[in-house]
Design an enzyme around this catalytic site. Structure first.
Site, PDB file in Angstrom:
ATOM      1  N   LYS A 210       0.827  -1.214   0.000  1.00 47.93           N
ATOM      2  CA  LYS A 210       0.000   0.000   0.000  1.00 47.93           C
ATOM      3  C   LYS A 210       0.863   1.267   0.000  1.00 47.93           C
ATOM      4  O   LYS A 210       0.665   2.157  -0.813  1.00 47.93           O
ATOM      5  CB  LYS A 210      -0.929   0.023   1.237  1.00 47.93           C
ATOM      6  CG  LYS A 210      -1.889  -1.151   1.308  1.00 47.93           C
ATOM      7  CD  LYS A 210      -2.785  -1.072   2.521  1.00 47.93           C
ATOM      8  CE  LYS A 210      -2.066  -1.189   3.848  1.00 47.93           C
ATOM      9  NZ  LYS A 210      -1.397  -2.475   4.072  1.00 47.93           N
TER      10      LYS A 210
ATOM     11  N   ARG B 285      11.149  -1.057  11.025  1.00 49.05           N
ATOM     12  CA  ARG B 285      10.065  -0.749  11.950  1.00 49.05           C
ATOM     13  C   ARG B 285      10.034  -1.760  13.075  1.00 49.05           C
ATOM     14  O   ARG B 285      10.180  -2.956  12.850  1.00 49.05           O
ATOM     15  CB  ARG B 285       8.720  -0.774  11.202  1.00 49.05           C
ATOM     16  CG  ARG B 285       8.361   0.559  10.595  1.00 49.05           C
ATOM     17  CD  ARG B 285       7.173   0.473   9.676  1.00 49.05           C
ATOM     18  NE  ARG B 285       5.993  -0.159  10.258  1.00 49.05           N
ATOM     19  CZ  ARG B 285       4.804  -0.201   9.641  1.00 49.05           C
ATOM     20  NH1 ARG B 285       4.658   0.349   8.453  1.00 49.05           N
ATOM     21  NH2 ARG B 285       3.780  -0.795  10.211  1.00 49.05           N
TER      22      ARG B 285
ATOM     23  N   ARG C 128      -9.940  -0.225   8.927  1.00 42.63           N
ATOM     24  CA  ARG C 128      -9.438  -1.571   9.210  1.00 42.63           C
ATOM     25  C   ARG C 128     -10.423  -2.384  10.034  1.00 42.63           C
ATOM     26  O   ARG C 128     -10.146  -3.550  10.318  1.00 42.63           O
ATOM     27  CB  ARG C 128      -8.131  -1.468   9.979  1.00 42.63           C
ATOM     28  CG  ARG C 128      -6.880  -1.619   9.117  1.00 42.63           C
ATOM     29  CD  ARG C 128      -5.697  -1.452  10.034  1.00 42.63           C
ATOM     30  NE  ARG C 128      -4.488  -2.022   9.587  1.00 42.63           N
ATOM     31  CZ  ARG C 128      -3.394  -1.311   9.249  1.00 42.63           C
ATOM     32  NH1 ARG C 128      -3.428  -0.002   9.225  1.00 42.63           N
ATOM     33  NH2 ARG C 128      -2.283  -1.919   8.928  1.00 42.63           N
TER      34      ARG C 128
HETATM   35  P1  ADP Z   1       2.122  -1.866   3.244  1.00 41.04           P
HETATM   36  O1  ADP Z   1       2.114  -0.356   3.194  1.00 41.04           O
HETATM   37  O2  ADP Z   1       0.948  -2.462   2.511  1.00 41.04           O
HETATM   38  O3  ADP Z   1       2.277  -2.431   4.619  1.00 41.04           O
HETATM   39  P2  ADP Z   1       4.711  -1.605   1.882  1.00 41.04           P
HETATM   40  O4  ADP Z   1       4.364  -0.759   0.696  1.00 41.04           O
HETATM   41  O5  ADP Z   1       5.466  -0.958   2.992  1.00 41.04           O
HETATM   42  O6  ADP Z   1       3.390  -2.355   2.429  1.00 41.04           O
HETATM   43  O7  ADP Z   1       5.530  -2.874   1.346  1.00 41.04           O
HETATM   44  C1  ADP Z   1       5.975  -3.880   2.252  1.00 41.04           C
HETATM   45  C2  ADP Z   1       7.363  -4.359   1.846  1.00 41.04           C
HETATM   46  O8  ADP Z   1       7.262  -5.091   0.626  1.00 41.04           O
HETATM   47  C3  ADP Z   1       8.363  -3.219   1.597  1.00 41.04           C
HETATM   48  O9  ADP Z   1       9.629  -3.671   2.013  1.00 41.04           O
HETATM   49  C4  ADP Z   1       8.295  -3.032   0.071  1.00 41.04           C
HETATM   50  O10 ADP Z   1       9.523  -2.518  -0.450  1.00 41.04           O
HETATM   51  C5  ADP Z   1       8.029  -4.448  -0.410  1.00 41.04           C
HETATM   52  N1  ADP Z   1       7.192  -4.497  -1.610  1.00 41.04           N
HETATM   53  C6  ADP Z   1       6.151  -3.680  -1.946  1.00 41.04           C
HETATM   54  N2  ADP Z   1       5.600  -4.040  -3.112  1.00 41.04           N
HETATM   55  C7  ADP Z   1       6.293  -5.147  -3.529  1.00 41.04           C
HETATM   56  C8  ADP Z   1       6.197  -5.996  -4.679  1.00 41.04           C
HETATM   57  N3  ADP Z   1       5.266  -5.806  -5.633  1.00 41.04           N
HETATM   58  N4  ADP Z   1       7.077  -7.019  -4.761  1.00 41.04           N
HETATM   59  C9  ADP Z   1       8.015  -7.234  -3.795  1.00 41.04           C
HETATM   60  N5  ADP Z   1       8.153  -6.461  -2.695  1.00 41.04           N
HETATM   61  C10 ADP Z   1       7.305  -5.436  -2.563  1.00 41.04           C
HETATM   62  P1  AMP Z   2       0.576   0.379   9.108  1.00 42.58           P
HETATM   63  O1  AMP Z   2       1.641   1.396   8.955  1.00 42.58           O
HETATM   64  O2  AMP Z   2      -0.649   0.657   8.281  1.00 42.58           O
HETATM   65  O3  AMP Z   2       1.083  -1.042   8.934  1.00 42.58           O
HETATM   66  O4  AMP Z   2       0.074   0.493  10.630  1.00 42.58           O
HETATM   67  C1  AMP Z   2       0.941   0.244  11.712  1.00 42.58           C
HETATM   68  C2  AMP Z   2       0.128   0.041  12.984  1.00 42.58           C
HETATM   69  O5  AMP Z   2      -0.593   1.242  13.319  1.00 42.58           O
HETATM   70  C3  AMP Z   2      -0.943  -1.052  12.924  1.00 42.58           C
HETATM   71  O6  AMP Z   2      -0.411  -2.345  13.190  1.00 42.58           O
HETATM   72  C4  AMP Z   2      -1.904  -0.588  14.027  1.00 42.58           C
HETATM   73  O7  AMP Z   2      -1.390  -0.875  15.329  1.00 42.58           O
HETATM   74  C5  AMP Z   2      -1.871   0.927  13.863  1.00 42.58           C
HETATM   75  N1  AMP Z   2      -2.910   1.348  12.892  1.00 42.58           N
HETATM   76  C6  AMP Z   2      -2.701   1.868  11.642  1.00 42.58           C
HETATM   77  N2  AMP Z   2      -3.875   2.112  11.039  1.00 42.58           N
HETATM   78  C7  AMP Z   2      -4.850   1.725  11.917  1.00 42.58           C
HETATM   79  C8  AMP Z   2      -6.265   1.692  11.878  1.00 42.58           C
HETATM   80  N3  AMP Z   2      -6.951   2.093  10.808  1.00 42.58           N
HETATM   81  N4  AMP Z   2      -6.921   1.224  12.978  1.00 42.58           N
HETATM   82  C9  AMP Z   2      -6.261   0.834  14.067  1.00 42.58           C
HETATM   83  N5  AMP Z   2      -4.935   0.806  14.164  1.00 42.58           N
HETATM   84  C10 AMP Z   2      -4.218   1.247  13.105  1.00 42.58           C
END
Ligand code: ADP
Ligand code: AMP
Length: 212
Positions: A13, A156, A89
């Site tokens: 995302k 993270r 969520r």
């Molecule tokens: P989200 O915001 O949904 O939690 P991220 O955009 O941070 O996910 O992506 C999670 C991890 O996967 C990051 O390390 C990113 O660089 C990697 N990633 C994102 N899209 C892809 C893809 N299409 N293929 C492989 N790795 C990806």
């Molecule tokens: P993310 O960066 O989206 O992976 O979110 C990191 C963390 O923030 C999640 O694991 C939750 O603990 C909190 N969080 C983010 N978005 C929400 C949401 N919409 N509702 C509740 N907790 C959230």
């Protein structure tokens, strides 16, 4: 354009949001980023959120709904449109969002739903690294930054293996009813997330050019 981007943790995302914002000029609203900023600033809300985030749990709905409502009411959102990332969520958040949008007279145009085999998510999350300055996410293997070093990039806290499993369980359990909620409104666009980042973006772009 007013959009949601949905998908399990690690689906891509944030990665796609950065590209969508650059190409389409919408405002990126990530609840996860907002919580991390509040934690870094040690606000009261940040300290509360941290107790949940560190355990891989969701922050309570009333806190999350409040920050989103406040953000959506700002002027830049009205002018440029928005891309909400990581929200809603829970079913309760989805209902709160419906109410907020109708109060603000904002129409939702589409929901980008990135689908990735959950078996791949642990690998993605455990290799994720974040640029301290921009907040953008990269991956040690799948999307390595050209200037990687341990000062400018960090992992993270909630991407450590103990927390990742809990986060995935929590999110898998909650996500289906929300997608169904938007699917019945005809707003959902499923995107194949198990392909290279640029191909995922091409598929999203195709959808958004039609919605514009
Ligand atoms: P989200 O915001 O949904 O939690 P991220 O955009 O941070 O996910 O992506 C999670 C991890 O996967 C990051 O390390 C990113 O660089 C990697 N990633 C994102 N899209 C892809 C893809 N299409 N293929 C492989 N790795 C990806
Ligand atoms: P993310 O960066 O989206 O992976 O979110 C990191 C963390 O923030 C999640 O694991 C939750 O603990 C909190 N969080 C983010 N978005 C929400 C949401 N919409 N509702 C509740 N907790 C959230």
């Amino acid at each position: 354009m007013n959009l949601l981007i949905m998908g399990l943790p690690g689906a891509g995302k944030g990665t796609q949001a950065a590209r969508i914002v650059e190409k389409f000029g919408v405002v990126h609203i990530s609840t996860g980023d907002m919580f991390r900023a509040a934690i870094a600033n040690q606000t009261e809300m940040g300290l509360l959120a941290k107790t949940y985030i560190d355990k891989g749990e969701l922050v309570p709905d009333e806190v999350t709904n409040g920050i989103v409502k406040e953000r959506l009411a700002q002027e830049d959102v009205k002018q440029k449109g928005f891309l909400l990332d990581g929200y809603p969520r829970t079913a309760e958040q989805a209902h709160a969002l419906d109410t907020t949008l109708s109060t603000l007279h904002i129409k939702l145009d589409g929901v980008i739903n990135i689908i990735v085999d959950p078996a791949h998510l642990v690998e993605r999350l455990s290799g994720r690294i974040i640029n301290r300055k921009t907040g953008e996410s990269y991956h040690k293997i799948f999307n390595p930054p050209t200037d990687y070093n341990e000062t400018d990039y960090y992992q993270r806290e909630d991407d450590k293996p103990e927390t990742v499993k809990r986060r995935l369980d929590v999110n898998i359990a909650q996500s289906q009813p929300i997608i169904d909620h938007y699917r019945t409104k005809g707003l959902v666009y499923d995107i194949k997330g198990d392909q290279e980042i640029e191909f995922v973006f091409e598929d999203i772009t195709e959808v958004l050019l039609k919605l514009k």
